[in-house]
Design a protein around this motif. Structure first.
Motif, PDB file in Angstrom:
ATOM      1  N   GLY A  92       0.660  -1.260   0.074  1.00 42.67           N
ATOM      2  CA  GLY A  92       0.165   0.145   0.292  1.00 42.67           C
ATOM      3  C   GLY A  92       0.931   1.286   0.375  1.00 42.67           C
ATOM      4  N   THR A  93       1.880   1.245   0.969  1.00 39.07           N
ATOM      5  CA  THR A  93       2.867   2.179   0.926  1.00 39.07           C
ATOM      6  C   THR A  93       3.854   2.725  -0.641  1.00 39.07           C
ATOM      7  N   LEU A  94       3.962   1.555  -1.005  1.00 35.42           N
ATOM      8  CA  LEU A  94       4.714   1.635  -2.557  1.00 35.42           C
ATOM      9  C   LEU A  94       3.841   2.030  -3.746  1.00 35.42           C
ATOM     10  N   SER A  95       2.240   1.786  -3.341  1.00 33.36           N
ATOM     11  CA  SER A  95       2.120   2.145  -4.317  1.00 33.36           C
ATOM     12  C   SER A  95       1.589   3.603  -4.425  1.00 33.36           C
ATOM     13  N   ALA A  96       1.253   4.224  -3.220  1.00 37.94           N
ATOM     14  CA  ALA A  96       1.076   5.927  -2.823  1.00 37.94           C
ATOM     15  C   ALA A  96       1.834   6.644  -3.378  1.00 37.94           C
ATOM     16  N   ARG A 227      10.670   9.075   6.113  1.00 34.69           N
ATOM     17  CA  ARG A 227      10.920   7.561   6.360  1.00 34.69           C
ATOM     18  C   ARG A 227       9.462   7.427   6.536  1.00 34.69           C
ATOM     19  N   HIS A 228       9.569   5.554   6.709  1.00 36.17           N
ATOM     20  CA  HIS A 228       8.595   5.213   6.850  1.00 36.17           C
ATOM     21  C   HIS A 228       8.659   3.342   6.937  1.00 36.17           C
ATOM     22  N   ARG A 229       8.423   3.328   8.005  1.00 35.62           N
ATOM     23  CA  ARG A 229       8.260   2.055   8.608  1.00 35.62           C
ATOM     24  C   ARG A 229       6.424   1.304   8.598  1.00 35.62           C
TER      25      ARG A 229
END
Length: 232
Positions: A92-96, A227-229
């Protein structure tokens, strides 16, 4: 994009009316004076073309089985069950961030981290042998050149479906400093200060998103990072 996850609409009770207005009209509608400074900064950046960025995502592979618990070699050491779940959660995050190019060390723990997104987005993984732990240690200069080439590739990349494309590169912890050096060379001091500088640089499954201005007077320019985890 195929990988784009649907977003739940907010409650109608939270919105009185939705209407499109010009930036000039929008500014007059702001009721708090403290909101005008960030709004003005945003419109200035838009006028300067500084918001037309592309995402260059540096991803450390998800949690892998410990070396001491794995009887095979480093090339095929797999993710743990938790790591496999985390790899799915990353989609989901990569898609965003509009990722439509996936590059990775060919070692299994990196490939398994980006495989769910690659399959969901119908985007093949580009295996980059130069950025495995072994090859990067043997020839760090070559690894840096490969990273620079991937970053420079954002200048000419286009997405058929519209919008700005992004790239994700999945790597190992010992290789991260080389990639961060490449980003630092193309970033102003204020952004350099935000790049991780202490080992382990990124936690397992954590990503550093570099916002890249591909057509800058100084060439490719990293103008912001975050940064995102992804929580499970």
């Amino acid at each position: 994009m195929r990988a784009r996850i649907g977003v739940k609409r907010c409650s109608p009770r939270e919105v009185d009316r939705a209407v499109w207005v010009s930036p000039e009209q929008a500014r007059t509608l702001l009721t708090r004076s403290s909101d005008r400074a960030p709004f003005d900064a945003l419109t200035d950046l838009w006028d300067e073309g500084a918001l037309e960025t592309k995402a260059f995502v540096v991803l450390r592979h998800a949690r892998a089985k410990k070396r001491s618990a794995w009887k095979g070699g480093e090339v095929d050491r797999p993710l743990t069950a938790q790591g496999l779940h985390h790899a799915v959660d990353l989609t989901g995050t990569l898609s965003a961030f509009g990722v439509d190019r996936v590059a990775s060390s060919p070692w299994e723990r990196c490939m398994a981290t980006v495989r769910p997104y690659s399959e969901l987005a119908d985007t093949p993984v580009e295996m980059v042998p130069e950025i495995t732990e072994a090859e990067a240690k043997r020839s760090p200069a070559q690894a840096r050149r490969v990273f620079a080439k991937l970053l420079l590739g954002l200048r000419s990349s286009k997405r058929a479906s519209g919008g700005e494309p992004g790239t994700v590169v999945c790597v190992h912890r010992p290789v991260l400093p080389l990639l961060l050096e490449v980003l630092a060379e193309r970033a102003p001091n204020r952004v350099k200060a935000l790049l991780p500088s202490v080992n382990p640089y990124l936690r397992t499954g954590e990503m550093l998103v570099a916002h890249v201005l591909p057509r800058h007077r100084r060439g490719v320019r990293v103008i912001a990072v975050e940064r995102h985890r992804v929580p499970r």
